[in-house]
Scaffold this active site. Sequence first.
Site, PDB file in Angstrom:
ATOM      1  N   SER B 156      50.907  46.485  40.656  1.00  0.00           N
ATOM      2  CA  SER B 156      50.585  45.927  39.577  1.00  0.00           C
ATOM      3  C   SER B 156      51.240  46.437  38.371  1.00  0.00           C
ATOM      4  O   SER B 156      52.448  46.746  38.352  1.00  0.00           O
ATOM      5  CB  SER B 156      49.004  45.774  39.584  1.00  0.00           C
ATOM      6  OG  SER B 156      48.448  44.789  38.647  1.00  0.00           O
ATOM      7  N   ARG B 225      36.939  41.066  31.669  1.00  0.00           N
ATOM      8  CA  ARG B 225      36.988  41.561  33.068  1.00  0.00           C
ATOM      9  C   ARG B 225      36.810  40.343  34.225  1.00  0.00           C
ATOM     10  O   ARG B 225      37.570  40.470  35.346  1.00  0.00           O
ATOM     11  CB  ARG B 225      35.974  42.592  33.535  1.00  0.00           C
ATOM     12  CG  ARG B 225      35.901  43.269  34.721  1.00  0.00           C
ATOM     13  CD  ARG B 225      37.153  43.690  35.251  1.00  0.00           C
ATOM     14  NE  ARG B 225      37.085  44.661  36.252  1.00  0.00           N
ATOM     15  CZ  ARG B 225      38.083  45.494  36.794  1.00  0.00           C
ATOM     16  NH1 ARG B 225      39.285  45.279  36.420  1.00  0.00           N
ATOM     17  NH2 ARG B 225      37.654  46.215  37.887  1.00  0.00           N
ATOM     18  N   ASP B 324      48.370  36.510  46.812  1.00  0.00           N
ATOM     19  CA  ASP B 324      48.419  36.906  45.608  1.00  0.00           C
ATOM     20  C   ASP B 324      48.802  35.964  44.370  1.00  0.00           C
ATOM     21  O   ASP B 324      49.802  35.286  44.607  1.00  0.00           O
ATOM     22  CB  ASP B 324      49.481  38.229  45.316  1.00  0.00           C
ATOM     23  CG  ASP B 324      49.253  38.908  43.890  1.00  0.00           C
ATOM     24  OD1 ASP B 324      48.721  38.249  42.962  1.00  0.00           O
ATOM     25  OD2 ASP B 324      49.589  40.095  43.891  1.00  0.00           O
ATOM     26  N   HIS B 353      45.246  39.501  44.836  1.00  0.00           N
ATOM     27  CA  HIS B 353      46.237  40.587  44.318  1.00  0.00           C
ATOM     28  C   HIS B 353      45.645  42.079  44.581  1.00  0.00           C
ATOM     29  O   HIS B 353      46.115  43.223  44.909  1.00  0.00           O
ATOM     30  CB  HIS B 353      46.164  40.381  42.907  1.00  0.00           C
ATOM     31  CG  HIS B 353      46.940  41.559  41.981  1.00  0.00           C
ATOM     32  ND1 HIS B 353      48.291  41.864  42.162  1.00  0.00           N
ATOM     33  CD2 HIS B 353      46.312  42.670  41.160  1.00  0.00           C
ATOM     34  CE1 HIS B 353      48.619  42.972  41.431  1.00  0.00           C
ATOM     35  NE2 HIS B 353      47.653  43.309  40.663  1.00  0.00           N
ATOM     36  N   ASP B 354      44.398  41.975  44.684  1.00  0.00           N
ATOM     37  CA  ASP B 354      43.530  43.453  44.961  1.00  0.00           C
ATOM     38  C   ASP B 354      43.711  44.090  46.326  1.00  0.00           C
ATOM     39  O   ASP B 354      43.484  45.264  46.755  1.00  0.00           O
ATOM     40  CB  ASP B 354      42.169  43.405  44.757  1.00  0.00           C
ATOM     41  CG  ASP B 354      41.703  43.698  43.370  1.00  0.00           C
ATOM     42  OD1 ASP B 354      42.582  44.115  42.665  1.00  0.00           O
ATOM     43  OD2 ASP B 354      40.479  43.497  42.971  1.00  0.00           O
TER      44      ASP B 354
END
Lengths: 376, 376
Positions: B156, B225, B324, B353-354
Amino acid sequence: MERIIQNIIETKFAQLFSASHPLMMDCGEQLSSVTVAYETYGELNADADNAILVCHALTGSAHAAGYSSKDPKSIGWWDSFIGEGKPLDTKKYFVVSSNFLGGSYGTTGSHSIDPSTGIRFGMNFPQVTVRDMVRVQKELVTFLGVKKLATVIGGSLGGMQVLEWGVMYPEFVNSIIPIATSAQHSPWAIGLNDLSRQAITNDPEWRDGNYYEHGQPEKGFSLARQIAMMSYRSEKEFAQRFGRDRLSQKGDLPQFNFDKENLFQVESYLRYQGVKLVGRFDANTYLYITRAMDLHDVTVGRGSIDSVLGSITVPALCIGIDSDILYPPSEQREIANRIPKSTYHEIVSPYGHDAFLIEFSQMAKFVQDFLKNLPG
Amino acid sequence: MERIIQNIIETKFAQLFSASHPLMMDCGEQLSSVTVAYETYGELNADADNAILVCHALTGSAHAAGYSSKDPKSIGWWDSFIGEGKPLDTKKYFVVSSNFLGGSYGTTGSHSIDPSTGIRFGMNFPQVTVRDMVRVQKELVTFLGVKKLATVIGGSLGGMQVLEWGVMYPEFVNSIIPIATSAQHSPWAIGLNDLSRQAITNDPEWRDGNYYEHGQPEKGFSLARQIAMMSYRSEKEFAQRFGRDRLSQKGDLPQFNFDKENLFQVESYLRYQGVKLVGRFDANTYLYITRAMDLHDVTVGRGSIDSVLGSITVPALCIGIDSDILYPPSEQREIANRIPKSTYHEIVSPYGHDAFLIEFSQMAKFVQDFLKNLPG
């Protein structure tokens, strides 16, 4: 000239339901009068079975085709799709489009005056469901003399109504066309809706829904729309459309640009979209309708997803969009797989979920072929 | 016991730069003193060329592995990846992890006291760039006696630093491992960042960045967030993990549940993630670092994307994640295609993505094979 005159459409209003025949809502409340804003295009035939019901999405209105004399610049949201010689051909079909229950464009909703208090319902309006919307649509088409719908068509939240039509009134529909939609609103889509709602309710200008005398919660509602916009579009389209351009390109040298006021084009675009919706839609309505979407689940009170979608006995044309990240094509294929007489087609597009409002030529072919081959 | 003692890691602090050797930032400002929080794992060898630099992502810290004596429950964010016998094997490598410039965990940033005023910089901190972060990292590893980095690795925003290392200090690195990242931050990712920033700055509690005496802009920062979280995960994972469950399932009958307080599990999860970040991260820092990401573009002041990535002459292991949606695999393949000595691998995962923080076994294999086959 004749063409232009034909295309002038006035939105009409129907007062439906009564004390002796109230609208029974899923939440347990009743409404003994519901105003419905609607438009019709084409003529109902003698058998009253050539009607097509068009169901709009989250921020849509009854104004699906033509121009209004009050706002001659405002063309209907699906005008490319509805009219003489168009996929929903008004030479053959009587097309009905109405603003759904709880909507922001003329139909009774949270923005309406509560007859019992004389002030707007605001957050005291009962929570509507997609099934409630469909009940009101059924009342409207019956009021208009329709005996059978040749098809019910809609994308996104419109498609949720379409699926409920197939389940709730199977004898009244000859076919259904759900597009880029859900049979059970997914946690992914619920999550996105909740972020939008938080953006609105976080805004002190929302005032617990009592903002009518003060103006909309502009910042929060604009952000809500921008969050949703991201899910309606795609990474690929943004890359092609905006790149890394700034509002103002300073000089030819590609140096870092630290000017915070000089937004990237994509930021400017999103903010513009946000402000635009604030100018045309009601924030409380946005809260109610996104919640109606989240509550949408064709299985509630009925049985398994296989049995409920399996009970739709009419032909179904299911349409997905390859780049849709909100209601992904995998979800559309699952819906199609569960409806016995279904056909599945996929729109190829960089536009994401919004492709059903953009890719008319692909849509047109799918829908025309489907309607042509329907059993009379 | 020895194992546990080995894993107790204390974050250290280095004072870097001076009046005669200031940090020259891309924005034109200078810093004559920068505190850097860092941790190291393993020992530097005699040739000082067995170091690996680990670059963290947006809300990360220097605490990448082991436990801190101050907070024995807080395990490092990549502990499964760093340690004896792990992919970044501390028996062989001297692993360095530092909080980047502008970060929220001990390194100088907007939350730091401005020596010229005695109060926190807040929004008066100069805008940092990824290149500025890398300049500070270069100063740190030099300070630690490192002569060459065996590799630089990160996902990232960490991967953006990795790419800049490859371009800025090609003689200092033996290889690079950029994971799920960008060479030029896309309009898609910029748009998402801007929504998060608006969520913060819309909150009156943000007070134009002067919230330090009043507490964080909780609602807005939490929403920021949550918006980001959606882009870190995937529709598929949410479907598997949350379904349409509510916080409290009332009764066995699958009736509509109109209780607004009884959130869907996915809503509750997202809100929890939002509140959690507010409790551990600084809102202004979030504004600065997301902007640094948006400004990230390896071509700025250098040339075409082909020539800039083509100038990375060391071996590169590029890793993408199939699910992702923030930095999609197509973007990773493009990066790999442009770096001459590159290998591309893709993590297969529902986590979006994580996944680079979750799918250790797949990551481990890619990284171990790559490091093993590196030319000495």
